[in-house]
Design a protein around this motif. Structure first.
Motif, short mmCIF file in Angstrom:
data_model
loop_
_atom_site.label_atom_id
_atom_site.label_comp_id
_atom_site.label_asym_id
_atom_site.label_seq_id
_atom_site.Cartn_x
_atom_site.Cartn_y
_atom_site.Cartn_z
N ARG A 85 0.83 -1.20 0.00
CA ARG A 85 0.00 0.00 0.00
C ARG A 85 0.87 1.26 0.00
O ARG A 85 2.04 1.22 0.35
N ALA A 86 0.25 2.35 -0.38
CA ALA A 86 0.93 3.65 -0.31
C ALA A 86 1.06 4.06 1.15
O ALA A 86 0.26 3.65 2.01
N PRO A 87 2.07 4.88 1.48
CA PRO A 87 2.15 5.41 2.85
C PRO A 87 0.88 6.18 3.21
O PRO A 87 0.20 6.73 2.34
N MET A 88 0.58 6.24 4.49
CA MET A 88 -0.63 6.94 4.93
C MET A 88 -0.57 8.44 4.66
O MET A 88 -1.60 9.12 4.61
N ALA A 89 0.62 8.97 4.45
CA ALA A 89 0.75 10.40 4.16
C ALA A 89 0.65 10.70 2.66
O ALA A 89 0.72 11.88 2.27
N ALA A 90 0.47 9.68 1.84
CA ALA A 90 0.47 9.87 0.38
C ALA A 90 -0.92 10.30 -0.09
O ALA A 90 -1.79 9.48 -0.37
N ARG A 91 -1.15 11.60 -0.15
CA ARG A 91 -2.41 12.16 -0.62
C ARG A 91 -2.18 12.84 -1.96
O ARG A 91 -1.16 13.50 -2.18
N ALA A 92 -3.16 12.69 -2.85
CA ALA A 92 -3.04 13.31 -4.17
C ALA A 92 -2.77 14.80 -4.06
O ALA A 92 -1.97 15.37 -4.81
N GLU A 93 -3.42 15.46 -3.11
CA GLU A 93 -3.27 16.90 -2.95
C GLU A 93 -1.82 17.28 -2.61
O GLU A 93 -1.33 18.32 -3.05
N TRP A 94 -1.15 16.42 -1.83
CA TRP A 94 0.24 16.69 -1.46
C TRP A 94 1.11 16.78 -2.71
O TRP A 94 1.96 17.66 -2.84
N TYR A 95 0.89 15.85 -3.64
CA TYR A 95 1.69 15.84 -4.87
C TYR A 95 1.32 17.01 -5.78
O TYR A 95 2.20 17.68 -6.34
N LEU A 96 0.02 17.27 -5.93
CA LEU A 96 -0.41 18.34 -6.82
C LEU A 96 0.05 19.71 -6.33
O LEU A 96 0.41 20.58 -7.13
N GLU A 97 0.06 19.89 -5.00
CA GLU A 97 0.57 21.15 -4.45
C GLU A 97 2.03 21.39 -4.81
O GLU A 97 2.48 22.53 -4.92
N ARG A 98 2.75 20.30 -5.05
CA ARG A 98 4.17 20.40 -5.41
C ARG A 98 4.37 20.23 -6.92
O ARG A 98 5.49 19.96 -7.38
N LYS A 99 3.25 20.33 -7.65
CA LYS A 99 3.26 20.24 -9.12
C LYS A 99 3.81 18.90 -9.61
O LYS A 99 4.49 18.83 -10.65
N ILE A 100 3.54 17.85 -8.85
CA ILE A 100 3.89 16.49 -9.28
C ILE A 100 2.60 15.86 -9.81
O ILE A 100 1.66 15.60 -9.07
N HIS A 101 2.55 15.61 -11.12
CA HIS A 101 1.32 15.13 -11.75
C HIS A 101 1.36 13.65 -12.12
O HIS A 101 0.36 13.08 -12.55
N SER A 102 2.52 13.04 -11.98
CA SER A 102 2.66 11.58 -12.12
C SER A 102 3.78 11.15 -11.20
O SER A 102 4.70 11.92 -10.90
N VAL A 103 3.71 9.92 -10.76
CA VAL A 103 4.69 9.44 -9.78
C VAL A 103 6.02 9.17 -10.48
O VAL A 103 6.09 8.33 -11.39
N PRO A 104 7.10 9.85 -10.09
CA PRO A 104 8.41 9.59 -10.71
C PRO A 104 8.87 8.17 -10.38
O PRO A 104 8.93 7.78 -9.21
N LEU A 105 9.21 7.40 -11.41
CA LEU A 105 9.42 5.97 -11.23
C LEU A 105 10.70 5.60 -10.50
O LEU A 105 10.86 4.46 -10.06
N THR A 106 11.64 6.53 -10.39
CA THR A 106 12.88 6.24 -9.64
C THR A 106 12.98 7.15 -8.43
O THR A 106 14.08 7.54 -8.01
N SER A 107 11.85 7.47 -7.84
CA SER A 107 11.81 8.28 -6.63
C SER A 107 11.28 7.46 -5.46
O SER A 107 10.69 6.39 -5.65
N ALA A 108 11.45 7.97 -4.27
CA ALA A 108 10.89 7.29 -3.09
C ALA A 108 9.38 7.21 -3.18
O ALA A 108 8.77 6.29 -2.61
N HIS A 109 8.75 8.15 -3.90
CA HIS A 109 7.29 8.16 -4.00
C HIS A 109 6.76 6.96 -4.79
O HIS A 109 5.58 6.64 -4.71
N ALA A 110 7.64 6.33 -5.57
CA ALA A 110 7.22 5.16 -6.35
C ALA A 110 7.25 3.88 -5.52
O ALA A 110 6.80 2.83 -5.99
N VAL A 111 7.77 3.96 -4.29
CA VAL A 111 7.94 2.76 -3.46
C VAL A 111 6.72 2.57 -2.57
O VAL A 111 6.49 3.34 -1.63
N SER A 112 5.93 1.56 -2.86
CA SER A 112 4.86 1.16 -1.94
C SER A 112 5.44 0.16 -0.94
O SER A 112 6.52 -0.40 -1.14
N ILE A 113 4.73 -0.06 0.15
CA ILE A 113 5.22 -0.97 1.19
C ILE A 113 5.37 -2.37 0.58
O ILE A 113 4.40 -2.91 0.04
N PRO A 114 6.54 -2.99 0.65
CA PRO A 114 6.72 -4.32 0.04
C PRO A 114 5.80 -5.36 0.69
O PRO A 114 5.77 -5.50 1.92
#
Length: 528
Positions: A85-114
């Motif tokens: 699952r995504a971290p509990m802090a992963a809200r769409a609004e958090w990303y959009l506020e930072r102008k992130i419109h897709s999840v960068p595939l080599t970033s920490a944001h792409a890592v769901s809990i194994p």
């Protein structure tokens, strides 16, 4: 029947147990577990753990897992959803506020809990005779003493060199001597061996809490991740009933969403209205119909499927005859359907394992870190390569697959099982990211419509209509390619072949097992 004048593989035949994997050492490890009295589930997890070391571009303990298990080949089928699952802090609004419109595939944001380790533990609890303490030993030895890199793995390693050069800790763990591993190289990963030893001793809790979890969280947060120790500690595997449909008198089973198995079932429902035997298996018509069925099914998936814990998915309605009929009426044999271009965000790597033991327990099993070498992030001290499965989310509020707290992304990995009269007859899967529903459909129709054995069905040339282009393997005849173009298909050749695959056919009358494994990978089927 195989033409022995031509290059190819024979099917593998046994009476007792059988396993088919993408690497011969993993198949051997599984057979040894079976011969020691282990179940199909035991063998699958021993093989998967070893592959997590020796096939690092495709899988790892930092990834996810799905499985279908049927006791004695005729009991109740259970679906295991080991996706993270995504971290509990992963809200769409958090990303959009930072102008992130897709999840960068080599970033920490792409890592769901194994999710894999908890899934292995859960499956063993329900269907295993042995524990992780025993089953992880081949993986521990490989990581500690070293393993020899196989050709297909070296091919992928070389192709991902630029990605690995830019990764986190990848130069240390995955680029020995500053270059990609080549076939025949010996690779050792002592940190990963220590981690596996800790899991073997402490079980799943050793992974999701304590020093190992702390190291993963520290690694991710240091590069901007939102992960917490609580996110890891809260992870659980979902145990459910499978979903299915009927094709050519067989029941075909898949894990329910957030897995994409429903995509393959919709394809079968569409193709079941056609007599494919009227067309040559490598004909224009067969490839055209397969592409149209895929385009319809993938469009359905993008519009309707996400994490069922966060939305209502009308599975029965999607799998109903009326849904297929509505779309079949639009298919034409003389031109391409006018459909929106579907561009799913993920096209990852995977390992698939199928096992049948002497008691005919069946385990159809798949494990993945998403894209090749996952997020290219390795935990600082513990040597865990982390998946980028959260790259499968949309950052699009209102979309069924939009990222959200504790939400599971729409997946790509799907184990499959076919039964007749309640008895398992075929345990199979096809690797290769978005290709998997098409690949499973292609292999199954090769068997049920064209009378192929499992090896012939896996070997046959493949195509994937993806992002508006029909990607065709070299083995597809030139006349078929030209014919598809005339129907309106844009076609292209492929650098890498489409996926891989394994299958085991169960003959209950003869008491035998027949296995096949994909030449597009390094593996084999083995039994005793």
């Amino acid at each position: 029947m195989r033409n022995f004048h031509l290059a190819g593989r024979s099917t593998v035949h046994t009476q007792n147990g059988m396993i088919a994997t993408s690497h011969p050492l993993a198949a051997l490890a599984g057979v040894e577990v079976l011969k020691a009295g282990g179940t199909a589930a035991d063998a699958a997890i021993a093989a998967s753990a070893l592959l997590a070391v020796i096939e690092p571009q495709s899988t790892g303990i930092g990834g996810d897992c799905f499985a279908l298990v049927q006791p004695r080949g005729e009991g109740k089928i259970t679906a295991y959803n080991g996706s993270g699952r995504a971290p509990m802090a992963a809200r769409a609004e958090w990303y959009l506020e930072r102008k992130i419109h897709s999840v960068p595939l080599t970033s920490a944001h792409a890592v769901s809990i194994p999710g894999a380790i908890d899934a292995w533990d859960t499956i063993l609890r329900d269907h295993g005779k042995f524990g992780l303490d025993m089953l992880l030993q081949p993986a521990i030895r490989a990581a500690e003493e070293g393993y020899v890199v196989a050709p297909r793995i070296a091919f992928d390693w070389k192709n991902q060199f630029e990605k690995l050069k830019k990764g986190v800790n990848t130069d240390r763990y995955l680029l020995p001597h500053g270059k990609p591993a080549a076939a025949g190289d010996v690779i050792r990963q002592p940190e990963l061996a220590q981690t596996l030893r800790a899991i073997a001793k402490g079980g799943r809790d050793a992974f999701y809490s304590g020093p190992i979890a702390e190291d993963m969280v520290e690694t991710l947060r240091s590069i901007g991740g939102l992960h917490t120790l609580e996110d890891f500690a809260a992870h659980t595997t979902e145990v459910t009933a499978p979903i299915g449909t009927i094709y050519k008198g067989c029941d075909v089973w898949q894990c329910p969403p957030n897995g994409p198995g429903i995509t393959m079932l919709v394809m079968l429902n569409i193709l079941s209205r056609y007599d494919l035997t009227k067309f040559d298996p490598l004909s224009i018509e067969r490839f055209h119909l397969e592409a149209e069925a895929a385009r319809i099914a993938y469009m359905m998936r993008e519009e309707h499927v996400g994490d069922p814990a966060h939305m209502k998915i009308e599975v029965a309605k999607i799998l109903a005859k009326e849904f297929a009929d509505e779309h079949i009426s639009q298919i034409r044999m003389d031109r391409l359907l006018n459909l929106p271009n579907v561009a799913p965000p993920m096209n990852p790597s995977t390992v698939y394992i199928t096992v049948v033991d002497k008691d005919r327990n069946v385990c159809s099993f798949i494990n993945s870190i998403a894209h090749a070498f996952g997020a290219a992030i390795v935990s600082n001290k513990t040597g865990i390569l982390l998946q980028n499965r959260a790259g499968g989310f949309r950052i699009q509020p209102g979309h069924p697959n939009c990222i959200g707290p504790g939400k599971r992304p729409l997946h790509t990995i799907i184990p499959a099982l076919a039964t007749k009269g309640g008895r398992a007859i075929l345990s199979f899967g096809v690797m290769g990211g978005q290709y998997q529903p098409v690949g499973q459909t292609h292999v199954l129709t090769n068997i049920l419509d064209y009378g192929c054995d499992v090896q012939e069905a896996i070997d046959m040339p493949r195509g994937l209509h993806y992002e508006g282009v029909y990607q065709l393997e070299d083995g597809v005849p030139a006349a078929t390619v030209e014919g598809l173009k005339k129907l309106g298909h844009k076609t292209t050749n492929l650098v890498s072949p489409l996926g891989g695959g394994q299958a085991i056919w169960i003959d209950w009358d003869k008491g035998t097992l027949t296995g096949g494994s994909d030449p597009r990978k390094d593996g084999c089927a083995l039994g005793y």
